[in-house]
Design an enzyme around this catalytic site. Sequence first.
Site, short mmCIF file in Angstrom:
data_model
loop_
_atom_site.label_atom_id
_atom_site.label_comp_id
_atom_site.label_asym_id
_atom_site.label_seq_id
_atom_site.Cartn_x
_atom_site.Cartn_y
_atom_site.Cartn_z
N MET A 30 38.67 20.51 -17.91
CA MET A 30 40.06 20.64 -17.45
C MET A 30 40.82 21.62 -18.34
O MET A 30 42.06 21.62 -18.36
CB MET A 30 40.74 19.27 -17.43
CG MET A 30 40.05 18.33 -16.43
SD MET A 30 41.11 17.02 -15.84
CE MET A 30 41.48 16.18 -17.35
N HIS A 34 38.32 23.21 -26.62
CA HIS A 34 38.15 23.00 -28.06
C HIS A 34 36.65 22.99 -28.36
O HIS A 34 35.82 23.23 -27.46
CB HIS A 34 38.83 21.69 -28.49
CG HIS A 34 38.46 20.51 -27.64
ND1 HIS A 34 37.18 20.00 -27.58
CD2 HIS A 34 39.18 19.76 -26.77
CE1 HIS A 34 37.14 18.98 -26.76
NE2 HIS A 34 38.34 18.82 -26.22
N HIS A 37 34.18 21.13 -25.99
CA HIS A 37 33.79 21.86 -24.78
C HIS A 37 32.79 22.96 -25.12
O HIS A 37 31.82 23.18 -24.40
CB HIS A 37 35.02 22.52 -24.13
CG HIS A 37 36.08 21.56 -23.68
ND1 HIS A 37 37.34 21.53 -24.24
CD2 HIS A 37 36.09 20.63 -22.71
CE1 HIS A 37 38.07 20.62 -23.63
NE2 HIS A 37 37.35 20.05 -22.69
N GLN A 61 42.38 12.92 -10.13
CA GLN A 61 41.91 11.93 -11.10
C GLN A 61 43.03 11.41 -12.01
O GLN A 61 42.78 10.62 -12.91
CB GLN A 61 40.74 12.47 -11.91
CG GLN A 61 41.09 13.53 -12.93
CD GLN A 61 39.83 14.11 -13.55
OE1 GLN A 61 39.06 14.80 -12.90
NE2 GLN A 61 39.61 13.83 -14.83
N ASP A 150 33.42 10.79 -23.08
CA ASP A 150 33.90 10.08 -21.89
C ASP A 150 32.75 9.24 -21.34
O ASP A 150 32.14 9.54 -20.32
CB ASP A 150 34.39 11.10 -20.86
CG ASP A 150 35.60 11.86 -21.38
OD1 ASP A 150 36.70 11.34 -21.28
OD2 ASP A 150 35.42 12.97 -21.92
N SER A 185 39.90 16.46 -28.63
CA SER A 185 40.39 16.18 -27.29
C SER A 185 41.52 17.14 -26.96
O SER A 185 42.32 17.48 -27.84
CB SER A 185 40.93 14.74 -27.23
OG SER A 185 41.67 14.54 -26.04
P1 AMP Z 1 37.84 17.43 -20.24
O1 AMP Z 1 38.27 18.85 -20.27
O2 AMP Z 1 38.55 16.55 -21.20
O3 AMP Z 1 37.73 16.87 -18.84
O4 AMP Z 1 36.34 17.44 -20.79
C1 AMP Z 1 35.35 18.26 -20.20
C2 AMP Z 1 34.01 17.83 -20.73
O5 AMP Z 1 33.99 17.99 -22.15
C3 AMP Z 1 33.70 16.36 -20.45
O6 AMP Z 1 32.32 16.22 -20.11
C4 AMP Z 1 34.00 15.70 -21.76
O7 AMP Z 1 33.28 14.51 -21.98
C5 AMP Z 1 33.57 16.78 -22.74
N1 AMP Z 1 34.24 16.59 -24.02
C6 AMP Z 1 35.57 16.41 -24.25
N2 AMP Z 1 35.80 16.21 -25.56
C7 AMP Z 1 34.60 16.26 -26.18
C8 AMP Z 1 34.17 16.11 -27.53
N3 AMP Z 1 35.04 15.87 -28.52
N4 AMP Z 1 32.85 16.21 -27.80
C9 AMP Z 1 31.95 16.45 -26.80
N5 AMP Z 1 32.28 16.60 -25.49
C10 AMP Z 1 33.58 16.49 -25.20
#
Ligand code: AMP
Length: 280
Positions: A30, A34, A37, A61, A150, A185
Amino acid sequence: MEVFTSIQSLRIYLKQQRNLGKSIGLVPTMGALHQGHLALLNQANTENEISVCSVFVNPTQFNNPEDLAKYPRTFEADRALLEGANCSAVFAPSAEEMYSESPALTFNFGSLETVMEGASRPGHFNGVGIVVSKLFNIVQPDRAYFGQKDIQQVAVIKRLVTDLSFQLELVICPTVRDASGLAKSSRNQRLTKTELTIAPHIYRILSEAKEKMLNGSDVQDVKNEATLAFSQIPEFALDYFEVNDLNTLLPITAIKTDKTNTICVAVFLGAVRLIDNIIF
Ligand code: AMP
């Protein structure tokens, strides 16, 4: 690096790549990228010839309109990070492009809907199921990369792939943390300076709870102590602190010896809701 905003143009590019025999790794995000990702992207680059990173704040979501409105959107910075990390293609559609009509389909992931994130965020996993299915159909990746951070989303997506026979390999990557232990995050960007100094207590409390259980403490006693520890830091408002079976994510009353235990936490720090977990 190619940047696509339309489904059709991405499909044309990917068809060409597939015709050249290239394997494709998908990293759904999304945005507000960082190191967490980028760890997923690096893994995708190691295992595939083409990496596709989607950057899409998926409205279906979010059950809380304020959370959706305040979700950080930093596309130019994301684009620069992805370029520097050798991403082959970015897919950054608008909400209208992804949802020309609002979806009629609804998913129900059974008991996964009734615990933790499912219970606290009604409809959240339906939205995740829809967007991830759409991305799998659009990109048709050989492998798709998700973060252990997650953990319940991982369980939901495993179910989705099994139930709908998606032909791809799921690759689950470990949680990337700051030196303080705080899980990276996108929501950390919304924390104040003071809150950023408090947030590392989440992982500390998780780690201490894990050690206590490994040393034989009763699960319920540890849960009570952790709840107390959160309540003693006034900036926190605990949503849940659960000790679960890794496979079902249902609560357990005693830990097992086969490393399939997990502690999952969701906590508000000021206005920001943070989640974390440990597998042990
Ligand atoms: P998001 O942008 O928060 O939806 O996350 C995108 C993907 O990155 C998802 O599969 C998350 O689980 C993964 N992700 C987010 N934060 C972390 C982290 N600190 N370490 C590893 N994967 C992460």
